[in-house]
Design a protein around this motif. Structure first.
Motif, PDB file in Angstrom:
ATOM      1  N   GLY A 282     -16.035 -27.350 -33.919  1.00 22.96           N
ATOM      2  CA  GLY A 282     -17.158 -26.541 -33.681  1.00 22.96           C
ATOM      3  C   GLY A 282     -15.495 -26.473 -31.503  1.00 22.96           C
ATOM      4  N   ALA A 283     -14.701 -26.794 -31.561  1.00 26.80           N
ATOM      5  CA  ALA A 283     -14.091 -26.792 -30.099  1.00 26.80           C
ATOM      6  C   ALA A 283     -13.981 -25.138 -29.932  1.00 26.80           C
ATOM      7  CB  ALA A 283     -12.380 -27.146 -30.927  1.00 26.80           C
ATOM      8  N   GLU A 284     -13.763 -23.964 -30.727  1.00 24.70           N
ATOM      9  CA  GLU A 284     -13.874 -22.676 -30.812  1.00 24.70           C
ATOM     10  C   GLU A 284     -14.909 -21.656 -30.074  1.00 24.70           C
ATOM     11  OE1 GLU A 284     -15.601 -24.253 -34.200  1.00 24.70           O
ATOM     12  OE2 GLU A 284     -13.379 -23.985 -34.017  1.00 24.70           O
ATOM     13  N   LYS A 285     -15.470 -22.382 -29.918  1.00 23.95           N
ATOM     14  CA  LYS A 285     -16.663 -22.059 -29.257  1.00 23.95           C
ATOM     15  C   LYS A 285     -16.408 -21.876 -27.908  1.00 23.95           C
ATOM     16  CE  LYS A 285     -20.020 -22.595 -32.784  1.00 23.95           C
ATOM     17  NZ  LYS A 285     -19.330 -24.220 -33.695  1.00 23.95           N
ATOM     18  N   GLU A 286     -15.686 -22.901 -27.511  1.00 18.51           N
ATOM     19  CA  GLU A 286     -15.518 -23.192 -26.117  1.00 18.51           C
ATOM     20  C   GLU A 286     -14.593 -22.240 -25.232  1.00 18.51           C
ATOM     21  OE1 GLU A 286     -16.575 -25.896 -24.390  1.00 18.51           O
ATOM     22  OE2 GLU A 286     -17.639 -26.264 -25.717  1.00 18.51           O
ATOM     23  N   ASP A 287     -14.075 -22.207 -24.146  1.00 21.69           N
ATOM     24  CA  ASP A 287     -13.727 -21.409 -23.214  1.00 21.69           C
ATOM     25  C   ASP A 287     -12.265 -22.221 -22.953  1.00 21.69           C
ATOM     26  OD1 ASP A 287     -15.392 -19.408 -22.885  1.00 21.69           O
ATOM     27  OD2 ASP A 287     -16.246 -20.516 -21.281  1.00 21.69           O
ATOM     28  N   HIS A 288     -12.502 -23.452 -23.190  1.00 22.17           N
ATOM     29  CA  HIS A 288     -11.406 -24.139 -22.654  1.00 22.17           C
ATOM     30  C   HIS A 288     -11.827 -25.592 -23.491  1.00 22.17           C
ATOM     31  CE1 HIS A 288      -8.536 -26.784 -20.397  1.00 22.17           C
ATOM     32  NE2 HIS A 288      -8.913 -27.939 -20.323  1.00 22.17           N
ATOM     33  N   VAL A 289      -9.609 -25.901 -24.092  1.00 22.43           N
ATOM     34  CA  VAL A 289      -9.888 -26.544 -25.499  1.00 22.43           C
ATOM     35  C   VAL A 289      -8.274 -27.768 -25.057  1.00 22.43           C
ATOM     36  CG1 VAL A 289      -9.500 -27.305 -27.731  1.00 22.43           C
ATOM     37  CG2 VAL A 289     -11.809 -26.078 -27.204  1.00 22.43           C
ATOM     38  N   GLU A 290      -8.153 -28.941 -24.998  1.00 19.23           N
ATOM     39  CA  GLU A 290      -7.775 -29.767 -24.847  1.00 19.23           C
ATOM     40  C   GLU A 290      -7.274 -30.947 -26.307  1.00 19.23           C
ATOM     41  OE1 GLU A 290      -7.295 -32.394 -21.435  1.00 19.23           O
ATOM     42  OE2 GLU A 290      -8.029 -30.607 -20.619  1.00 19.23           O
ATOM     43  N   SER A 291      -5.603 -31.195 -26.213  1.00 16.62           N
ATOM     44  CA  SER A 291      -5.197 -31.846 -26.807  1.00 16.62           C
ATOM     45  C   SER A 291      -4.413 -32.901 -27.195  1.00 16.62           C
ATOM     46  CB  SER A 291      -5.025 -31.133 -28.599  1.00 16.62           C
ATOM     47  OG  SER A 291      -4.835 -32.493 -29.678  1.00 16.62           O
ATOM     48  N   THR A 292      -4.534 -33.598 -27.293  1.00 12.89           N
ATOM     49  CA  THR A 292      -3.640 -34.920 -26.742  1.00 12.89           C
ATOM     50  C   THR A 292      -2.320 -35.091 -27.625  1.00 12.89           C
ATOM     51  OG1 THR A 292      -4.714 -36.132 -24.719  1.00 12.89           O
ATOM     52  CG2 THR A 292      -2.528 -37.360 -25.481  1.00 12.89           C
TER      53      THR A 292
ATOM     54  N   ILE B 274       1.503 -36.497 -24.032  1.00 17.25           N
ATOM     55  CA  ILE B 274       1.432 -34.504 -23.718  1.00 17.25           C
ATOM     56  C   ILE B 274       0.265 -34.121 -23.935  1.00 17.25           C
ATOM     57  CG2 ILE B 274       3.030 -32.571 -23.567  1.00 17.25           C
ATOM     58  CD1 ILE B 274       5.449 -33.746 -23.409  1.00 17.25           C
ATOM     59  N   ARG B 275      -0.252 -33.273 -23.455  1.00 17.84           N
ATOM     60  CA  ARG B 275      -1.464 -32.568 -23.445  1.00 17.84           C
ATOM     61  C   ARG B 275      -1.434 -30.812 -23.623  1.00 17.84           C
ATOM     62  NH1 ARG B 275      -5.383 -33.029 -19.036  1.00 17.84           N
ATOM     63  NH2 ARG B 275      -3.500 -33.076 -17.924  1.00 17.84           N
ATOM     64  N   ILE B 276      -1.862 -30.545 -25.257  1.00 11.74           N
ATOM     65  CA  ILE B 276      -1.581 -29.411 -24.991  1.00 11.74           C
ATOM     66  C   ILE B 276      -2.966 -28.400 -24.769  1.00 11.74           C
ATOM     67  CG2 ILE B 276      -1.617 -29.204 -27.426  1.00 11.74           C
ATOM     68  CD1 ILE B 276      -0.407 -27.094 -27.650  1.00 11.74           C
ATOM     69  N   ALA B 277      -3.460 -27.118 -24.150  1.00 13.14           N
ATOM     70  CA  ALA B 277      -4.481 -27.142 -23.649  1.00 13.14           C
ATOM     71  C   ALA B 277      -4.656 -25.417 -23.838  1.00 13.14           C
ATOM     72  CB  ALA B 277      -5.112 -26.786 -22.678  1.00 13.14           C
ATOM     73  N   TRP B 278      -5.475 -24.697 -24.343  1.00 12.19           N
ATOM     74  CA  TRP B 278      -6.044 -23.567 -24.653  1.00 12.19           C
ATOM     75  C   TRP B 278      -6.935 -22.752 -23.662  1.00 12.19           C
ATOM     76  CZ3 TRP B 278      -4.483 -26.903 -27.782  1.00 12.19           C
ATOM     77  CH2 TRP B 278      -3.751 -26.847 -29.162  1.00 12.19           C
ATOM     78  N   ASP B 279      -6.537 -22.064 -23.402  1.00 13.13           N
ATOM     79  CA  ASP B 279      -7.739 -21.579 -22.237  1.00 13.13           C
ATOM     80  C   ASP B 279      -8.357 -19.658 -22.662  1.00 13.13           C
ATOM     81  OD1 ASP B 279      -8.931 -22.793 -19.733  1.00 13.13           O
ATOM     82  OD2 ASP B 279      -6.690 -23.263 -19.796  1.00 13.13           O
ATOM     83  N   LEU B 280      -9.428 -19.022 -22.772  1.00 13.80           N
ATOM     84  CA  LEU B 280      -9.369 -17.991 -23.189  1.00 13.80           C
ATOM     85  C   LEU B 280      -9.210 -16.955 -21.646  1.00 13.80           C
ATOM     86  CD1 LEU B 280     -13.111 -17.720 -24.535  1.00 13.80           C
ATOM     87  CD2 LEU B 280     -10.902 -16.763 -25.695  1.00 13.80           C
ATOM     88  N   ILE B 281      -9.018 -16.176 -22.192  1.00 13.24           N
ATOM     89  CA  ILE B 281      -8.527 -14.858 -21.264  1.00 13.24           C
ATOM     90  C   ILE B 281      -9.431 -14.820 -19.866  1.00 13.24           C
ATOM     91  CG2 ILE B 281      -7.251 -12.898 -20.080  1.00 13.24           C
ATOM     92  CD1 ILE B 281      -5.994 -12.941 -23.241  1.00 13.24           C
ATOM     93  N   SER B 282     -11.125 -14.818 -20.296  1.00 22.04           N
ATOM     94  CA  SER B 282     -12.520 -14.606 -19.156  1.00 22.04           C
ATOM     95  C   SER B 282     -11.549 -16.080 -18.326  1.00 22.04           C
ATOM     96  CB  SER B 282     -12.826 -14.085 -20.290  1.00 22.04           C
ATOM     97  OG  SER B 282     -13.544 -15.425 -21.558  1.00 22.04           O
ATOM     98  N   MET B 283     -11.915 -17.385 -18.630  1.00 21.31           N
ATOM     99  CA  MET B 283     -11.790 -18.554 -18.561  1.00 21.31           C
ATOM    100  C   MET B 283     -10.063 -18.521 -17.023  1.00 21.31           C
ATOM    101  SD  MET B 283     -12.510 -21.356 -17.531  1.00 21.31           S
ATOM    102  CE  MET B 283     -13.003 -22.355 -18.253  1.00 21.31           C
ATOM    103  N   VAL B 284      -9.680 -18.153 -17.656  1.00 23.76           N
ATOM    104  CA  VAL B 284      -8.175 -17.667 -16.425  1.00 23.76           C
ATOM    105  C   VAL B 284      -8.401 -16.682 -15.584  1.00 23.76           C
ATOM    106  CG1 VAL B 284      -5.412 -17.540 -16.916  1.00 23.76           C
ATOM    107  CG2 VAL B 284      -6.252 -18.590 -18.410  1.00 23.76           C
ATOM    108  N   ARG B 285      -9.291 -15.853 -15.850  1.00 26.99           N
ATOM    109  CA  ARG B 285     -10.072 -14.795 -14.587  1.00 26.99           C
ATOM    110  C   ARG B 285     -10.606 -15.789 -13.631  1.00 26.99           C
ATOM    111  NH1 ARG B 285      -8.460  -9.403 -18.749  1.00 26.99           N
ATOM    112  NH2 ARG B 285      -6.689  -9.732 -18.054  1.00 26.99           N
ATOM    113  N   THR B 286     -11.195 -16.430 -14.309  1.00 24.70           N
ATOM    114  CA  THR B 286     -12.611 -17.112 -13.750  1.00 24.70           C
ATOM    115  C   THR B 286     -11.647 -17.946 -12.331  1.00 24.70           C
ATOM    116  OG1 THR B 286     -12.586 -18.648 -14.137  1.00 24.70           O
ATOM    117  CG2 THR B 286     -13.935 -17.188 -15.020  1.00 24.70           C
ATOM    118  N   PHE B 287     -10.486 -18.324 -12.440  1.00 22.71           N
ATOM    119  CA  PHE B 287      -9.478 -18.825 -11.112  1.00 22.71           C
ATOM    120  C   PHE B 287      -8.649 -18.061 -10.379  1.00 22.71           C
ATOM    121  CE2 PHE B 287      -8.059 -20.840 -14.911  1.00 22.71           C
ATOM    122  CZ  PHE B 287      -7.292 -21.255 -14.837  1.00 22.71           C
ATOM    123  N   ASP B 288      -8.366 -17.017 -11.474  1.00 25.25           N
ATOM    124  CA  ASP B 288      -7.164 -16.960 -11.072  1.00 25.25           C
ATOM    125  C   ASP B 288      -6.901 -14.672 -11.521  1.00 25.25           C
ATOM    126  OD1 ASP B 288      -4.356 -14.986 -10.643  1.00 25.25           O
ATOM    127  OD2 ASP B 288      -3.203 -16.416 -11.983  1.00 25.25           O
TER     128      ASP B 288
END
Length: 134
Positions: A32-42, A47-61
């Protein structure tokens, strides 16, 4: 202050496609993580790896723009054996992802291959050709 690499973050166009690729690579990602705007895995080693939708990135940048041309960095995953490099490369390419460099024996002593994730990031697979001396 001592710096310690803690997380690698990536902007992705389609979370479902990105996570499907990294699941195929063997990363443990929650259903179900594919429904999220931000996902992390350790990863093993912490070391963590994270994915952010472009729309999420643009909320803070809001000025963020997608890079063009070849990537300047890549992720490199250590495999358990040279045969695993070959197997994983073949499996990922057979699943429809783009191979960039087929497995080869690199002059620096590793079996090496490069594939490309759905967002154009280089993902290297490698393993020493000979096991380290005990």
């Amino acid at each position: 202050m001592t710096l310690r690499l803690d997380m690698i973050g990536m902007a992705v166009a389609d979370m479902g496609k990105a996570l499907a690729f990294y699941r195929l690579m063997g990363l443990d990602l929650p259903p179900g993580a594919e429904k999220e705007d931000h996902v992390e895995s350790t990863l093993p080693g912490g070391i963590r790896i994270a994915w952010d939708l472009i729309s999420m990135v643009r909320t803070f940048d809001p000025e963020w723009t997608e890079p063009t041309g070849s990537p300047r960095i890549s992720l490199a995953f250590l495999c358990g054996s040279p045969a695993e490099v070959d197997r994983l490369y073949a499996e990922v390419v057979a699943a429809g992802y783009r191979g960039h460099k087929e497995p080869w024996d690199a002059f620096w002593g590793q079996r090496y291959a490069t594939i490309v994730d759905p967002d154009g990031n280089g993902v290297d697979l490698f393993c020493p050709l000979t096991p380290p001396a005990s």
